[in-house]
Motif scaffolding. Structure first.
Motif, short mmCIF file in Angstrom:
data_model
loop_
_atom_site.label_atom_id
_atom_site.label_comp_id
_atom_site.label_asym_id
_atom_site.label_seq_id
_atom_site.Cartn_x
_atom_site.Cartn_y
_atom_site.Cartn_z
N LEU A 106 0.91 -1.06 -0.04
CA LEU A 106 -0.27 0.14 0.05
C LEU A 106 0.81 1.18 -0.04
O LEU A 106 0.61 2.02 -0.95
CB LEU A 106 -0.94 -0.02 1.33
CG LEU A 106 -2.27 -0.53 0.93
CD1 LEU A 106 -3.14 -0.78 2.35
CD2 LEU A 106 -2.88 -0.04 -0.16
N PRO A 107 1.68 1.54 0.82
CA PRO A 107 2.54 2.66 1.05
C PRO A 107 3.55 2.58 -0.07
O PRO A 107 3.84 3.94 -0.72
CB PRO A 107 3.13 2.76 2.43
CG PRO A 107 2.99 1.23 2.88
CD PRO A 107 1.89 0.62 2.30
N TYR A 108 4.30 1.48 -0.49
CA TYR A 108 4.99 1.58 -1.86
C TYR A 108 4.29 2.18 -2.85
O TYR A 108 4.68 3.03 -3.65
CB TYR A 108 5.47 0.29 -1.91
CG TYR A 108 6.52 0.23 -2.85
CD1 TYR A 108 8.02 0.36 -2.72
CD2 TYR A 108 6.05 0.04 -4.26
CE1 TYR A 108 8.80 0.24 -3.88
CE2 TYR A 108 7.09 0.06 -5.24
CZ TYR A 108 8.46 0.19 -5.03
OH TYR A 108 9.23 0.04 -5.99
N ASN A 109 3.19 1.62 -3.12
CA ASN A 109 2.24 1.88 -4.36
C ASN A 109 1.92 3.45 -4.54
O ASN A 109 2.00 4.27 -5.38
CB ASN A 109 1.34 1.09 -4.70
CG ASN A 109 1.81 -0.34 -5.31
OD1 ASN A 109 2.83 -0.64 -5.74
ND2 ASN A 109 0.84 -1.35 -5.59
N LEU A 110 1.39 3.87 -3.23
CA LEU A 110 1.06 5.08 -3.04
C LEU A 110 2.15 6.08 -3.43
O LEU A 110 1.84 7.07 -4.20
CB LEU A 110 0.68 5.38 -1.58
CG LEU A 110 -0.01 6.81 -1.36
CD1 LEU A 110 -1.23 6.94 -1.87
CD2 LEU A 110 -0.10 6.89 0.22
N LEU A 111 3.42 5.94 -2.96
CA LEU A 111 4.32 6.99 -3.29
C LEU A 111 4.55 6.77 -4.63
O LEU A 111 5.03 7.89 -5.34
CB LEU A 111 5.56 6.65 -2.16
CG LEU A 111 5.00 7.09 -0.69
CD1 LEU A 111 6.25 6.43 0.36
CD2 LEU A 111 5.36 8.76 -0.75
N GLN A 112 4.86 5.66 -5.22
CA GLN A 112 4.93 5.54 -6.67
C GLN A 112 4.15 6.29 -7.37
O GLN A 112 4.45 6.77 -8.50
CB GLN A 112 5.24 4.03 -7.01
CG GLN A 112 5.69 3.63 -8.29
CD GLN A 112 6.82 4.60 -8.84
OE1 GLN A 112 7.83 4.61 -8.13
NE2 GLN A 112 6.77 4.91 -10.09
N ASN A 113 2.77 6.04 -6.97
CA ASN A 113 1.76 6.69 -7.76
C ASN A 113 2.07 8.20 -8.04
O ASN A 113 1.89 8.55 -8.99
CB ASN A 113 0.55 6.41 -7.20
CG ASN A 113 -0.64 6.99 -7.89
OD1 ASN A 113 -1.06 6.54 -8.82
ND2 ASN A 113 -1.17 8.27 -7.16
#
Length: 289
Positions: free
Chosen positions: A32-39
């Protein structure tokens, strides 16, 4: 913001990737946090002005070594930590303004009660909405090997365009006053797909949320039971993995058929998250949400 703002640091965009990479550990536990920041790193490359004006990543005293941060995009709120203790994350929530409405999205189950306690007991806010979801995961390596079922005759699968938003936002079951604006951003910056008939009528649609998960899978009215939802979900998964990304899906906890469908695809259950809307106690706010 309830305390001295000097203890909060707005993290510059060139630090976001370093923070993101802290969440690679124990993959896909912290997807979740990984994808959020990458987004948002990706959005910044597409529309720097929008992200600079509307997105903030906040940490405590310029220290994000334990992954503790919150992210705000307009009224949308995300918060995460790698620390087993939630003390620093709770302190970081002091950044919030009790007079504002926040749509807390993708809240890990382990953080939910702490967040609700802070909002209600410390800030005197009201919880207006709470919705539990289940997270499912498939690696890009597995997803690439999966072959979607054939598209039925007379059906076209196409990327959605922003002009479709006035037609889909009003029929989305979990809509709110910001749904149309959110859908416009998701269609503009992320993956989205729609199933159309030969006359160009939209039959079903699917979007990718800011935290990377596939969401808003909706089959319209009389077109249900034609497997269009399954077809769209499979095609979206193929699109995502083809671009080198793992598949991450969220399903409403009460949606039994969707849960069974995700399990039937062999997806890994990553547990629960929830969405919570909080704000000041105000009947006018309640009527708008």
């Amino acid at each position: 913001m309830t305390e001295n703002s000097e203890k909060f640091t707005v993290l510059p965009i060139d630090e976001w990737a370093k923070l993101r990479d802290l969440y690679k550990r124990e993959w896909p536990k912290y997807i979740l946090p990984y994808n959020l920041l990458q987004n948002y790193i990706s959005w910044h490359s597409k529309d720097e002005d929008y992200v600079d004006a509307n997105v903030k990543v906040i940490c405590l005293e310029n220290d994000y070594s334990d992954g503790t941060f919150l992210l705000l995009e307009k009224s949308y709120l995300f918060f995460y930590t790698l620390n087993e203790s939630l003390d620093r994350l709770e302190k970081l929530l002091d950044y919030l303004d009790p007079k504002k409405v926040y749509r807390a999205r993708c809240v890990y189950d382990k953080d939910k009660e702490m967040f609700k306690r802070v909002c209600v007991q410390k800030f005197g806010m009201q919880i207006y909405h709470e919705h539990d979801c289940v997270m499912f995961f498939t690696s890009k390596e597995t997803g690439v090997l999966y072959e979607p079922r054939p598209i039925p005759k007379g059906i076209q699968i196409k990327q959605l365009k922003p002009e479709i938003v006035p037609h889909i936002a009003p029929i989305y079951p979990l809509r709110n006053e910001d749904t149309a604006s959110l859908f416009e951003r998701l269609i503009k910056y992320n993956y989205s797909l729609g199933a159309f008939d030969e006359n160009g009528e939209l039959l079903a649609f699917n979007l990718q949320f800011m935290s990377g998960e596939v969401m808003a899978l909706q089959v319209i009215g009389q077109h249900k039971r034609r497997k269009l939802g399954s077809i769209l979900a499979e095609r979206m998964g193929k699109l995502i993995t083809r671009n080198g990304t793992d598949i991450f899906v969220r399903v409403a906890a009460e949606n039994g058929p969707a849960l069974k469908f995700s399990e039937s695809l062999g997806m890994k259950n990553l547990g629960r998250m929830c969405h919570i809307v909080v704000g000041p106690k105000d009947e006018n706010i309640k009527n708008k949400l």
